[in-house]
Design an enzyme around this catalytic site. Structure first.
Site, PDB file in Angstrom:
ATOM      1  N   GLU A 175       0.793  -1.231   0.000  1.00 44.51           N
ATOM      2  CA  GLU A 175       0.000   0.000   0.000  1.00 44.51           C
ATOM      3  C   GLU A 175       0.828   1.286   0.000  1.00 44.51           C
ATOM      4  O   GLU A 175       0.526   2.253   0.701  1.00 44.51           O
ATOM      5  CB  GLU A 175      -0.972   0.009   1.191  1.00 44.51           C
ATOM      6  CG  GLU A 175      -1.992  -1.113   1.126  1.00 44.51           C
ATOM      7  CD  GLU A 175      -3.032  -1.032   2.232  1.00 44.51           C
ATOM      8  OE1 GLU A 175      -4.133  -1.582   2.048  1.00 44.51           O
ATOM      9  OE2 GLU A 175      -2.754  -0.427   3.290  1.00 44.51           O
ATOM     10  N   GLU A 376      -6.506  -8.037   0.228  1.00 43.65           N
ATOM     11  CA  GLU A 376      -7.164  -7.629   1.467  1.00 43.65           C
ATOM     12  C   GLU A 376      -8.604  -7.258   1.152  1.00 43.65           C
ATOM     13  O   GLU A 376      -8.865  -6.504   0.224  1.00 43.65           O
ATOM     14  CB  GLU A 376      -6.476  -6.419   2.122  1.00 43.65           C
ATOM     15  CG  GLU A 376      -5.128  -6.695   2.750  1.00 43.65           C
ATOM     16  CD  GLU A 376      -4.561  -5.483   3.480  1.00 43.65           C
ATOM     17  OE1 GLU A 376      -5.367  -4.635   3.933  1.00 43.65           O
ATOM     18  OE2 GLU A 376      -3.330  -5.375   3.583  1.00 43.65           O
TER      19      GLU A 376
END
Length: 477
Positions: A175, A376
């Site tokens: 991320e 995720e």
């Protein structure tokens, strides 16, 4: 069409949110070891000097370090085909710049890999998931220093060589597109705060963050090149925090603003990691802000030679944005937006948008045309442990079921989706708040926000439901 026969069903965690044992067997401090517990209403604190009056949840987490065999056995019972987790850099190189790796740390992860292999669970390994040695942050000011590139490559090569026989799927970073936001300065950039501050209130220096991000891109590309020398069968993926954005109105200014924000925040990092060059819109944005990242011809060659080959991303929610003023707001993992009247929200005010996942899958597959993996996705809720040891969590089943249905539709649309990793497949420490009571897992862990409890594991209703989903390859939802 449905899910492929070899679809990678599984779950995801991160070292700093599950392992604990924060100084055991030679591990050094990580950046999250100095971030306190918080809540939805009280932000976490970053304390450059350790203050024993505070509780630091990453130091204990759910004690996975001592219980990994039990946890992996539970994953296997659910039928996991894959498990995405991260390796703690500070467990391998406690200070980041150590001459030799910490053998005890290497042995721990080798034992984890052996345990996964016993159950035929494919590891998907994040090399750096916000778990950077604190010494790198304090000594080098993190990724702002070009010297950290070589330290990371050395670390990555150590993993490639030691675990070559166990791992095919690697994620260099997690991320990193969050570095477009100030609150990710420490976690993604290891940019050390000069004084105590809140997690959301880190000093805003856009130029510093962009220089750090450039060094991360170069480190990723160099590590990918080295990895492919070691094993040509290695696969390397992006890991983008994709916060899908909608214009709150159909006003042309709203549509244009959201389009440009989406390019910068959601697309920049994947464009660089999959296409091997800074996109024009990012270069222009840097120019407008007076930021010079000193991108050399050598840098451009490195980025081109070290591209990834599949796209992974996290998806929890969408947000709405507008150039107009709206009073009702929502929150989220790293950013909020204007309340979307068409969506429900979680207790933590996160919008729930399964259709947005289908839209996102179509968007990214059309843009990159490489295999896609969701690494995720999940919902944080307060779960109640009943006296008989059961946990009823129909809201989690509903959330994931609705997202799986949209994934199935995206596959029918033609998206090459190869895997799904439910986030927090076992309860873990929340990054945004440091809480345990915001639970994501199919497995309940008996511990509270302050590390009290038996740490015993319990199967939630969603555990048995997800097991049936995997057994039927997504046909029995």
């Amino acid at each position: 069409m449905g899910f492929k026969e070899n679809f990678l069903w599984g779950g995801a965690t991160a070292a700093n949110q599950i392992e604990g044992a924060y100084l055991e067997d030679g591990k050094g401090l990580s950046v999250y070891d100095i971030v306190t517990v918080g809540s939805h209403t009280n932000p976490r604190l970053i304390t450059p000097k350790i203050d024993e009056e505070h509780f630091y949840p990453s130091r204990i987490s759910i004690d996975h370090y001592h219980r990994y065999k039990e946890d992996i056995a539970l994953f296997a019972e659910m039928g996991f085909k894959a498990y995405r987790f991260s390796i703690s850099w500070a467990r391998i190189f406690p200070n980041g710049d150590d001459e030799q790796p910490n053998e005890k740390g290497l042995e721990f992860y080798e034992n984890v890999f052996k345990e996964l292999k016993k159950y035929n669970i494919e590891p998907v390994v994040t090399i750096s998931h916000s778990d950077i040695p604190l010494a790198i942050a304090t000594k080098f000011n993190g990724w702002t220093n070009e010297k950290v590139i070589d330290l990371y490559v050395k670390y990555a090569k150590t993993l490639f060589e030691r675990y070559e026989q166990y791992v095919t799927y690697w994620l260099p970073f997690n991320e990193i597109n969050n570095l477009f936001l100030p609150l990710s300065a420490l976690g993604q950039g290891a940019i050390f705060p000069k004084e105590e501050c809140t997690f959301q209130g880190q000093a805003d220096d856009f130029e510093t963050r962009m220089k750090a991000l450039k060094n991360i891109f170069l480190a990723s590309a160099k590590a990918v090149k080295e990895g492919r020398k070691i094993n040509s069968k290695f696969h390397f993926g992006t890991m983008i925090c994709h916060i899908t954005r909608y214009p709150r109105t159909c006003h042309p200014d709203d549509v244009l603003a959201v389009f440009k924000n989406d390019l910068l925040y959601n697309n920049t990092c994947a464009d660089i990691m999959l296409k091997g060059e800074y996109p024009f819109y990012t270069l222009k944005e840097l120019e407008k802000r007076g930021v010079d990242i000193n991108l050399t011809e050598e840098d451009k060659t490195t980025l081109k030679e070290g591209i990834c080959d599949y796209y992974t991303f996290s998806y929890y929610q969408s947000i709405s944005e507008s150039t107009l003023k709206f009073d009702e707001q929502t929150s989220g993992n790293i950013m909020g937006g204007i309340k979307n009247p068409y969506l429900k929200e979680t207790e933590w005010d996160w919008p729930i948008d399964p259709v947005g996942l289908r839209y996102t899958l179509l968007k990214v597959y059309d843009r990159y045309k490489v295999p896609v993996m969701i690494t995720e996705n999940g919902i944080g809720c307060r779960d109640v442990l009943n006296e008989d040891g059961t946990i009823n969590d129909p809201y989690r089943v509903e959330y994931i079921k609705d997202h799986l249905i949209e994934m199935q539709k995206a596959i029918d649309d033609g998206v090459d989706l190869i895997g799904y990793m439910a986030w927090g497949c076992i309860d873990l420490v929340s990054v945004s708040t440091g809480e345990m009571k915001k639970r994501y897992g199919f497995i309940y862990v008996d511990t509270d926000d302050l590390g009290n409890g038996s740490f015993k594991r319990y199967k939630k209703d969603s555990f048995y439901w997800y097991k049936k989903v995997i057994e039927s390859n997504g046909e029995n939802l």
